[in-house]
Design a protein around this motif. Structure first.
Motif, PDB file in Angstrom:
ATOM      1  N   GLY A 190      56.425  43.856  31.650  1.00  0.00           N
ATOM      2  CA  GLY A 190      55.542  44.362  31.599  1.00  0.00           C
ATOM      3  C   GLY A 190      54.612  43.942  30.986  1.00  0.00           C
ATOM      4  O   GLY A 190      53.023  43.706  30.606  1.00  0.00           O
ATOM      5  N   ILE A 191      54.860  43.388  29.296  1.00  0.00           N
ATOM      6  CA  ILE A 191      53.350  42.960  28.319  1.00  0.00           C
ATOM      7  C   ILE A 191      53.733  41.870  28.743  1.00  0.00           C
ATOM      8  O   ILE A 191      52.020  41.228  28.991  1.00  0.00           O
ATOM      9  CB  ILE A 191      54.193  42.897  26.946  1.00  0.00           C
ATOM     10  N   VAL A 192      54.253  40.757  29.539  1.00  0.00           N
ATOM     11  CA  VAL A 192      53.967  39.064  29.659  1.00  0.00           C
ATOM     12  C   VAL A 192      53.536  39.595  30.961  1.00  0.00           C
ATOM     13  O   VAL A 192      52.350  38.805  30.931  1.00  0.00           O
ATOM     14  CB  VAL A 192      55.130  39.100  30.827  1.00  0.00           C
ATOM     15  N   ARG A 193      53.158  40.694  32.020  1.00  0.00           N
ATOM     16  CA  ARG A 193      52.078  40.599  32.570  1.00  0.00           C
ATOM     17  C   ARG A 193      50.720  41.060  32.389  1.00  0.00           C
ATOM     18  O   ARG A 193      49.896  40.397  33.030  1.00  0.00           O
ATOM     19  CB  ARG A 193      52.604  42.096  33.998  1.00  0.00           C
ATOM     20  N   ILE A 194      50.021  42.244  31.636  1.00  0.00           N
ATOM     21  CA  ILE A 194      49.408  42.093  30.280  1.00  0.00           C
ATOM     22  C   ILE A 194      48.724  40.872  30.088  1.00  0.00           C
ATOM     23  O   ILE A 194      47.154  40.078  30.282  1.00  0.00           O
ATOM     24  CB  ILE A 194      49.435  43.374  30.039  1.00  0.00           C
ATOM     25  N   LEU A 195      49.244  40.101  29.469  1.00  0.00           N
ATOM     26  CA  LEU A 195      48.715  38.875  28.967  1.00  0.00           C
ATOM     27  C   LEU A 195      48.825  38.110  29.925  1.00  0.00           C
ATOM     28  O   LEU A 195      47.757  37.342  30.716  1.00  0.00           O
ATOM     29  CB  LEU A 195      50.440  38.327  28.886  1.00  0.00           C
ATOM     30  N   GLY A 196      49.560  38.222  31.056  1.00  0.00           N
ATOM     31  CA  GLY A 196      48.756  37.076  31.776  1.00  0.00           C
ATOM     32  C   GLY A 196      47.667  37.580  32.765  1.00  0.00           C
ATOM     33  O   GLY A 196      46.417  36.367  33.237  1.00  0.00           O
ATOM     34  N   TYR A 197      47.117  38.582  33.117  1.00  0.00           N
ATOM     35  CA  TYR A 197      45.477  39.060  33.685  1.00  0.00           C
ATOM     36  C   TYR A 197      45.133  38.208  32.519  1.00  0.00           C
ATOM     37  O   TYR A 197      44.194  38.552  32.704  1.00  0.00           O
ATOM     38  CB  TYR A 197      45.863  41.093  32.955  1.00  0.00           C
TER      39      TYR A 197
END
Lengths: 190, 184
Positions: B48-55
């Motif tokens: 989830g954290i990586v996904r937010i950073l990806g966004y």
């Protein structure tokens, strides 16, 4: 900012057109070349054909704005052929694609811009109708475009230095007869 | 660009971890519920954290991460719930099924967007997304079965979603050198 972004997108598109056929250029190619993101591209253009139309519209505007009323037929034709020559590869890549109709329309619009001025001047003593002016303008514009498209199609690398003078000579040698013939025909076939 | 490369790498690592976790759950006959919830919860939080950073990364195509703000937050929240409520395994599998079904459906849209942009691999993305959707639907439909039966389906779902996310990230995230003549 918006104009600068559009200018960057169009320049990227032109750069791609010098390297690849139009059919092979994708939105992905344009955004990578322009170093923008996908949403920025779609904010300004719906797709590649829309970008191509915008590019043509800009080129026509530039051509129209740079014309001088005092320019002769030869000088106007040379300006048009200079645009073609400077963008030869891009025009060739567009012509090779399914969108070749667009390049013909672009060339016709460009030719009509300056041909109409000389037709009106030649038609002034005869009181030719607007319909007649349009007919004669199209008649000579298609001749100019046809000759130019022939050179694009055959990928002729060098420009005939005398072509502009020949076209001008053909125009002035025949335009009076064409106008008079149109008027006569219109009288006989109302 | 370094940040984007780091995000792409981290995203790929977590996708691989998802695949490994999913295959483990699928293959093992009985996975203890507490172990499932703890390991799964940590994975969901991290991903989830990586996904937010990806966004928030400057991905030029904006295909892989376009839905990841919402999905990243949801993933992290689900992960926290899994860790703090390990006894709720019976309920969480249904929620996980819905979550990964939504994730797979978002990749269907990503495939359509990829086609529009002119990517050649859009068909493969679409095919993989549809497989993940199908598995997700199966999970949702079997919610009232025994946990260990459903968890194996979840395992397949996790693995499929991991493969899908890995492929989309690798094929659509562009880490070309960016010119910094101007900014959007």
């Amino acid at each position: 900012m918006a104009r600068r972004t559009q200018a960057v997108i169009m320049q990227a598109f032109m750069d791609l057109l010098t390297r690849k056929p139009l059919d092979k250029i994708t939105v992905k190619d344009v955004i990578e070349e322009a170093d923008i993101n996908r949403n920025t591209f779609y904010y300004y253009y719906e797709n590649i054909p829309a970008l191509l139309d915008a590019l043509f519209a800009q080129e026509i505007r530039n051509f129209s704005e740079s014309t001088e009323r005092s320019d002769s037929f030869v000088e106007e034709y040379r300006r048009l052929s200079a645009v073609v020559r400077n963008n030869r590869r891009a025009i060739y890549h567009i012509y090779q694609s399914e969108d070749r109709e667009r390049i013909s329309r672009y060339m016709e619009t460009g030719a009509e811009l300056f041909v109409e001025r000389f037709v009106r001047k030649a038609a002034a003593p005869y009181g030719l109708s607007e319909e007649g002016i349009h007919y004669v303008t199209h008649f000579y514009s298609y001749a100019v475009v046809g000759l130019t498209m022939h050179r694009i199609r055959e990928n002729i690398p060098t420009e005939d230095q005398n072509l502009a003078e020949r076209i001008e000579g053909s125009f002035y040698a025949s335009v009076d007869d064409v106008i008079q013939n149109y008027i006569q025909f219109s009288k006989e076939h109302p | 660009m370094k940040k984007l490369k780091a995000v792409k790498y981290a995203y790929s690592v977590f996708a691989c971890a998802l695949i490994a976790f999913g295959l483990t759950v699928l293959i093992r006959a009985r996975v203890p519920e507490h172990a499932f919830m703890l390991a799964g919860g940590l994975l969901m939080i991290g991903f989830g954290i990586v996904r937010i950073l990806g966004y928030f990364s400057r991905d030029i195509l904006q295909l892989a991460f376009q839905f990841d703000l919402i999905l990243g937050i949801a993933s992290a929240v689900l992960g926290c719930y899994m860790i703090w409520n390990p006894q709720a395994a019976g309920h969480i599998v249904m929620v996980l099924g819905v979550f990964f079904l939504i994730d797979a459906l978002s990749k269907v849209q990503t495939a359509i967007d990829a086609r529009r942009v002119g990517m050649e691999r859009w068909r493969l993305i679409l095919g993989m997304a549809l497989v993940a959707v199908a598995i997700g639907v199966l999970v949702v439909l079997t919610e009232f079965q025994d946990f260990h039966i459903v968890s194996r389906l979840i395992g397949a779902n996790l693995a499929a979603d991991g493969v899908l996310n890995l492929y989309v990230t690798q094929s659509t995230v562009n880490t070309i050198r960016r010119k910094k003549e101007w900014e959007v």
